[in-house]
Design a protein around this motif. Structure first.
Motif, PDB file in Angstrom:
ATOM      1  N   VAL A   1     -10.787   1.831  58.274  1.00 25.89           N
ATOM      2  CA  VAL A   1     -10.950   3.268  58.521  1.00 25.89           C
ATOM      3  C   VAL A   1     -11.426   3.489  59.949  1.00 25.89           C
ATOM      4  O   VAL A   1     -10.948   4.378  60.666  1.00 25.89           O
ATOM      5  N   ALA A   2     -12.374   2.669  60.390  1.00 23.37           N
ATOM      6  CA  ALA A   2     -12.931   2.805  61.733  1.00 23.37           C
ATOM      7  C   ALA A   2     -11.901   2.501  62.808  1.00 23.37           C
ATOM      8  O   ALA A   2     -12.039   2.962  63.948  1.00 23.37           O
ATOM      9  N   GLN A   3     -10.864   1.753  62.448  1.00 26.73           N
ATOM     10  CA  GLN A   3      -9.782   1.474  63.397  1.00 26.73           C
ATOM     11  C   GLN A   3      -8.775   2.621  63.441  1.00 26.73           C
ATOM     12  O   GLN A   3      -7.790   2.573  64.186  1.00 26.73           O
ATOM     13  N   GLY A   4      -9.026   3.663  62.629  1.00 30.21           N
ATOM     14  CA  GLY A   4      -8.161   4.832  62.635  1.00 30.21           C
ATOM     15  C   GLY A   4      -7.007   4.767  61.666  1.00 30.21           C
ATOM     16  O   GLY A   4      -6.119   5.617  61.695  1.00 30.21           O
ATOM     17  N   GLN A   5      -7.005   3.777  60.767  1.00 30.81           N
ATOM     18  CA  GLN A   5      -5.870   3.628  59.875  1.00 30.81           C
ATOM     19  C   GLN A   5      -5.923   4.611  58.710  1.00 30.81           C
ATOM     20  O   GLN A   5      -6.988   4.929  58.189  1.00 30.81           O
ATOM     21  N   SER A   6      -4.766   5.074  58.303  1.00 34.88           N
ATOM     22  CA  SER A   6      -4.660   5.990  57.178  1.00 34.88           C
ATOM     23  C   SER A   6      -4.745   5.225  55.865  1.00 34.88           C
ATOM     24  O   SER A   6      -4.677   3.988  55.846  1.00 34.88           O
TER      25      SER A   6
ATOM     26  N   ALA B   1     -17.655   8.149  58.763  1.00 36.90           N
ATOM     27  CA  ALA B   1     -17.706   6.746  58.328  1.00 36.90           C
ATOM     28  C   ALA B   1     -17.292   5.816  59.457  1.00 36.90           C
ATOM     29  O   ALA B   1     -17.893   4.751  59.662  1.00 36.90           O
ATOM     30  N   ALA B   2     -16.255   6.211  60.209  1.00 38.43           N
ATOM     31  CA  ALA B   2     -15.798   5.387  61.326  1.00 38.43           C
ATOM     32  C   ALA B   2     -16.885   5.259  62.389  1.00 38.43           C
ATOM     33  O   ALA B   2     -17.156   4.158  62.896  1.00 38.43           O
ATOM     34  N   LEU B   3     -17.510   6.369  62.740  1.00 41.56           N
ATOM     35  CA  LEU B   3     -18.577   6.337  63.744  1.00 41.56           C
ATOM     36  C   LEU B   3     -19.748   5.488  63.267  1.00 41.56           C
ATOM     37  O   LEU B   3     -20.349   4.733  64.039  1.00 41.56           O
ATOM     38  N   TRP B   4     -20.070   5.609  61.985  1.00 34.74           N
ATOM     39  CA  TRP B   4     -21.180   4.828  61.430  1.00 34.74           C
ATOM     40  C   TRP B   4     -20.858   3.341  61.491  1.00 34.74           C
ATOM     41  O   TRP B   4     -21.700   2.524  61.854  1.00 34.74           O
ATOM     42  N   ALA B   5     -19.611   2.981  61.129  1.00 36.25           N
ATOM     43  CA  ALA B   5     -19.209   1.574  61.148  1.00 36.25           C
ATOM     44  C   ALA B   5     -19.268   1.005  62.563  1.00 36.25           C
ATOM     45  O   ALA B   5     -19.683  -0.139  62.768  1.00 36.25           O
ATOM     46  N   ILE B   6     -18.884   1.802  63.540  1.00 35.55           N
ATOM     47  CA  ILE B   6     -18.944   1.352  64.939  1.00 35.55           C
ATOM     48  C   ILE B   6     -20.396   1.147  65.360  1.00 35.55           C
ATOM     49  O   ILE B   6     -20.751   0.133  65.981  1.00 35.55           O
ATOM     50  N   ARG B   7     -21.251   2.084  64.995  1.00 42.09           N
ATOM     51  CA  ARG B   7     -22.651   1.985  65.385  1.00 42.09           C
ATOM     52  C   ARG B   7     -23.312   0.764  64.754  1.00 42.09           C
ATOM     53  O   ARG B   7     -24.116   0.069  65.386  1.00 42.09           O
TER      54      ARG B   7
END
Length: 230
Positions: A178-183, A217-223
Motif C-alpha cells: 500500500v505504501a508503494q502506491g499499489q492498488s 497508512a502509507a505515510l505511517w508505514a514510511i515513518r
C-alpha cells in the motif's frame, strides 16, 4: 437519467476519467481545465468555488447518474472549506475519490483531509504532468505521494494507539505494498490472492492502527520504516 458513454468519452476503449475542480481561485480552476483539456483520458465535468457549491454540483450530477470519478479539492475556501466538504462527499458519494489540493506551507492540514476520507494530496505548484499522474492514481485506487512533503507529513502524523506489532506478517506485507502506491488489484496479483481478501486485509490494517485511509497508512508505514519513501 443514465448517462451513456459516447465515442468522444472513450480513449483506447476506456471511459475518460471525470474530474470536478473545487478551488476559490478562478485562475487555478481555469489552469486545471486548460491542462486537462489537452489530455485524452481526463475531462473536467464541473467547477466549484467552495465546498457548498461542490456539494450542490455533485447532487445535480448524481441525479443524472453522472458523478465525477475524482474531485480535486482545495483545502482553504470560504463558506465551506475542503476538509468539511471532503467529509460530506465521502459520506454521501462514497465512490467519488477526493484529492486534496494544498501548498507546502499547508501540508500538515492534509492530515485532517485524510482523516475524513481524502485519497491523497497534490501540491498546487506541482508540474502539470504530476497532476495527471495523481488523478489517474486516485481513479485506480492507488496512492500518489509527493516526495517534497512526505517527510513533513510523516512527522506530523498522529501516533496510533497500536504499533506494527499488532499486525500479522501478511498484513505488514500488504501495508508495505500500500505504501508503494499499489492498488488492491495490484496487491492481489502480486500476492496471488483475491481482491476481496486484499480489501479485508487493508481494512484490518486500518482498524488495528486506528487509521482511516490508505494514504494515512502509507505515510505511517514510511515513518515506521516498514516501507521506503517516494
Amino acid at each position: 437519467m443514465h448517462r451513456d458513454v459516447t465515442h468522444d468519452d472513450v480513449v483506447s476503449g476506456e471511459p475518460r476519467i471525470r474530474v470536478l475542480v473545487v478551488d476559490d481561485h478562478s485562475v487555478v480552476r481555469k489552469g486545471l481545465r486548460t491542462f486537462f483539456g489537452m489530455l485524452d483520458d481526463i475531462e473536467v465535468v464541473g467547477e466549484a468555488a467552495d465546498g457548498l457549491h461542490a456539494l450542490d454540483l455533485l447532487a445535480a450530477l448524481a441525479a443524472e447518474d453522472a458523478l465525477p470519478d475524482v474531485v480535486l479539492m482545495d483545502l482553504e475556501m470560504p463558506r465551506m472549506d475542503g476538509i468539511s466538504a471532503t467529509a460530506e462527499i465521502k459520506k454521501t458519494f462514497t465512490d467519488v475519490e477526493v484529492v486534496a489540493l494544498t501548498s507546502f506551507s499547508e501540508a500538515e492540514r492534509v492530515h485532517l483531509a485524510l482523516e475524513v476520507g481524502a485519497a491523497g494530496y497534490l501540491l498546487k505548484d506541482a508540474d502539470a504532468d504530476e497532476v495527471g499522474v495523481a488523478v489517474r492514481a486516485a481513479h485506480r485506487g492507488e496512492i500518489h505521494l509527493d516526495a517534497a512533503v512526505v517527510s513533513k507529513l510523516t512527522r506530523s502524523l498522529r501516533q496510533p494507539a497500536e504499533t506494527a506489532a499488532v499486525l500479522t506478517p501478511r498484513e505488514r506485507e500488504i501495508l508495505a505494498l500500500v505504501a508503494q502506491g499499489q492498488s488492491n488489484r495490484d496487491i492481489a496479483r502480486a500476492l496471488t490472492i483475491s481482491e476481496r481478501t486484499t480489501r479485508t486485509h487493508v481494512s484490518n490494517v486500518l482498524g488495528k492502527l486506528g487509521l482511516v485511509s490508505r494514504t494515512q497508512a502509507a505515510l505511517w508505514a514510511i515513518r515506521e520504516g516498514l516501507a521506503p519513501g517516494p
